[in-house]
Write an enzyme that holds these catalytic residues in place. Structure first.
Site, mmCIF file in Angstrom:
data_model
loop_
_atom_site.group_PDB
_atom_site.id
_atom_site.type_symbol
_atom_site.label_atom_id
_atom_site.label_comp_id
_atom_site.label_asym_id
_atom_site.label_seq_id
_atom_site.Cartn_x
_atom_site.Cartn_y
_atom_site.Cartn_z
ATOM 1 N N ASP A 5 1.938 5.124 -0.029
ATOM 2 C CA ASP A 5 1.358 6.302 0.619
ATOM 3 C C ASP A 5 0.996 7.375 -0.396
ATOM 4 O O ASP A 5 1.396 7.325 -1.564
ATOM 5 C CB ASP A 5 2.366 6.896 1.619
ATOM 6 C CG ASP A 5 2.678 5.948 2.755
ATOM 7 O OD1 ASP A 5 1.820 5.122 3.091
ATOM 8 O OD2 ASP A 5 3.797 6.047 3.301
ATOM 9 N N ARG A 62 11.525 5.832 3.559
ATOM 10 C CA ARG A 62 11.658 7.279 3.698
ATOM 11 C C ARG A 62 12.400 7.656 4.980
ATOM 12 O O ARG A 62 13.149 8.643 5.011
ATOM 13 C CB ARG A 62 10.279 7.933 3.637
ATOM 14 C CG ARG A 62 9.649 7.849 2.243
ATOM 15 C CD ARG A 62 8.155 8.083 2.267
ATOM 16 N NE ARG A 62 7.831 9.385 2.833
ATOM 17 C CZ ARG A 62 6.599 9.751 3.169
ATOM 18 N NH1 ARG A 62 5.574 8.905 3.017
ATOM 19 N NH2 ARG A 62 6.376 10.952 3.670
ATOM 20 N N TYR A 103 12.580 -0.589 -4.130
ATOM 21 C CA TYR A 103 12.181 0.815 -4.167
ATOM 22 C C TYR A 103 13.350 1.671 -4.632
ATOM 23 O O TYR A 103 14.517 1.351 -4.370
ATOM 24 C CB TYR A 103 11.767 1.299 -2.775
ATOM 25 C CG TYR A 103 10.420 0.835 -2.299
ATOM 26 C CD1 TYR A 103 9.277 1.610 -2.532
ATOM 27 C CD2 TYR A 103 10.280 -0.351 -1.595
ATOM 28 C CE1 TYR A 103 8.032 1.189 -2.073
ATOM 29 C CE2 TYR A 103 9.045 -0.776 -1.141
ATOM 30 C CZ TYR A 103 7.926 0.000 -1.383
ATOM 31 O OH TYR A 103 6.693 -0.414 -0.929
ATOM 32 N N ARG A 147 0.847 -1.189 0.000
ATOM 33 C CA ARG A 147 0.000 0.000 0.000
ATOM 34 C C ARG A 147 0.882 1.239 0.000
ATOM 35 O O ARG A 147 1.368 1.650 1.059
ATOM 36 C CB ARG A 147 -0.922 -0.009 1.219
ATOM 37 C CG ARG A 147 -1.848 -1.221 1.270
ATOM 38 C CD ARG A 147 -2.548 -1.316 2.607
ATOM 39 N NE ARG A 147 -3.454 -2.462 2.664
ATOM 40 C CZ ARG A 147 -4.127 -2.827 3.747
ATOM 41 N NH1 ARG A 147 -3.981 -2.130 4.875
ATOM 42 N NH2 ARG A 147 -4.920 -3.876 3.721
#
Length: 247
Positions: free
Chosen positions: A55, A200, A113, A53
Site C-alpha cells: 500500500d 496493520r 513482514y 501489492r
C-alpha cells in the site's frame, strides 16, 4: 524471438509512492517507475508480476517481481543498468534468471513482514518515516500472549479490510513475534499469505491489548466470528516493511 524470465528483488522507501501497483490517475507508484526504467533500457513494454501489492507508504526490503524479456543485456548488468534509471527511493538489489514458468505471486511459499513501533516520548525525526510513534505504556507480555493465538491456520476475515475481494480469507501464520529494544517494538509476521491490511489490523489490535483495553483472549473471538469491528484500528502504513518472499 526467444525470451528470458527475469526475477528482480527490490527495495524501496514507500513514503512518496502511492503503493506498488500502477494507478489509473497516473500517481507515482513502484510499478510505474520500474516499468519506465525497463522501457528506457530495453524499449520493451514489460508485463510485471509482483509477489504482493504494498500500500501507499509501505516499504520493502525484499519485494520480488518477474517479467519476460527478449533483451540480450547480460544478466549481471541488469541491476546496475536499471538502478542508473531509477529514483533514489527504489533500488534493484538483485537480478536473476528463473525458469519460464516462474510466477512471483503464485509461486511464493511465504512472506515476512516487519512492523516497527516507536514508544519514545517525542517522535524521532530520523525514524518517523519507518515507524509508528506510539508513546504509551504497553504490557508486552499480554501482547505476546495475544499474538500466540494467531499462529497457525485460521480464517482471518476479522483482520481483513472491508471489501477485500479474495476467494478465501483462510491463511496460515508461521510466526508472530514481538520483541522490544529500548523504546522500540518490533513485530515480525511470517505466513503463506496476507489479506489486504491484515498485518496493520493485527498490529492495531495487539497494541490495544498492550494498553489493556482488550484481553489477549479476544483474538480467538475475532478469529471465530470474523467480525472486523471487534478488532483494533488499522495501524498506519509507515511502520510496515515487506522483508522477504520465499519460494
Amino acid at each position: 524471438m526467444e525470451q528470458a524470465n527475469v526475477k528482480l528483488t527490490l527495495a524501496y522507501e514507500g513514503t512518496d509512492f502511492s503503493g506498488y501497483q500502477r494507478q489509473a490517475q497516473g500517481e507515482r507508484t513502484v510499478q510505474g517507475e520500474l516499468e519506465k526504467a525497463i522501457v528506457s533500457l530495453t524499449e520493451e513494454e514489460p508485463k510485471l508480476i509482483a509477489a504482493g501489492r504494498t500500500d501507499a507508504g509501505v516499504h520493502a526490503k525484499g519485494q520480488v517481481v518477474n517479467f519476460m524479456t527478449a533483451s540480450r543485456i547480460p544478466l549481471p548488468r541488469w541491476a546496475a543498468a536499471l538502478n542508473s534509471r531509477l529514483p533514489s527511493d527504489l533500488i534493484v538489489e538483485q537480478a536473476q534468471a528463473v525458469p519460464a514458468a516462474f510466477h512471483a505471486r503464485y509461486d511464493a511459499k511465504a512472506k515476512t513482514y516487519q512492523y516497527l513501533v516507536s514508544r519514545r516520548r517525542w517522535p524521532d525525526v530520523f525514524f518517523r518515516r519507518f515507524s509508528y510513534h506510539y508513546p504509551y505504556q504497553l504490557a508486552v507480555e499480554k501482547m505476546q500472549a495475544g499474538a500466540a493465538f494467531l499462529v497457525g491456520e485460521h480464517d482471518f476475515k476479522g483482520f481483513a479490510a472491508a471489501g477485500s475481494a479474495v476467494a478465501t480469507t483462510v491463511r496460515r501464520l508461521y510466526r508472530v513475534d514481538i520483541s522490544e529494544q529500548d523504546e522500540e517494538l518490533s513485530f515480525i509476521l511470517a505466513g503463506n499469505g496476507f489479506l489486504y491490511k491484515m498485518v496493520r489490523n493485527i498490529v492495531g489490535t495487539l497494541l490495544l491489548i498492550g494498553e489493556e483495553k482488550m484481553a489477549p483472549e479476544m483474538i480467538t473471538e475475532i478469529l471465530a466470528t470474523g467480525q472486523r469491528e471487534k478488532a483494533g484500528p488499522t495501524a498506519p502504513p509507515q511502520g510496515l516493511t515487506l522483508m522477504m518472499v520465499e519460494y
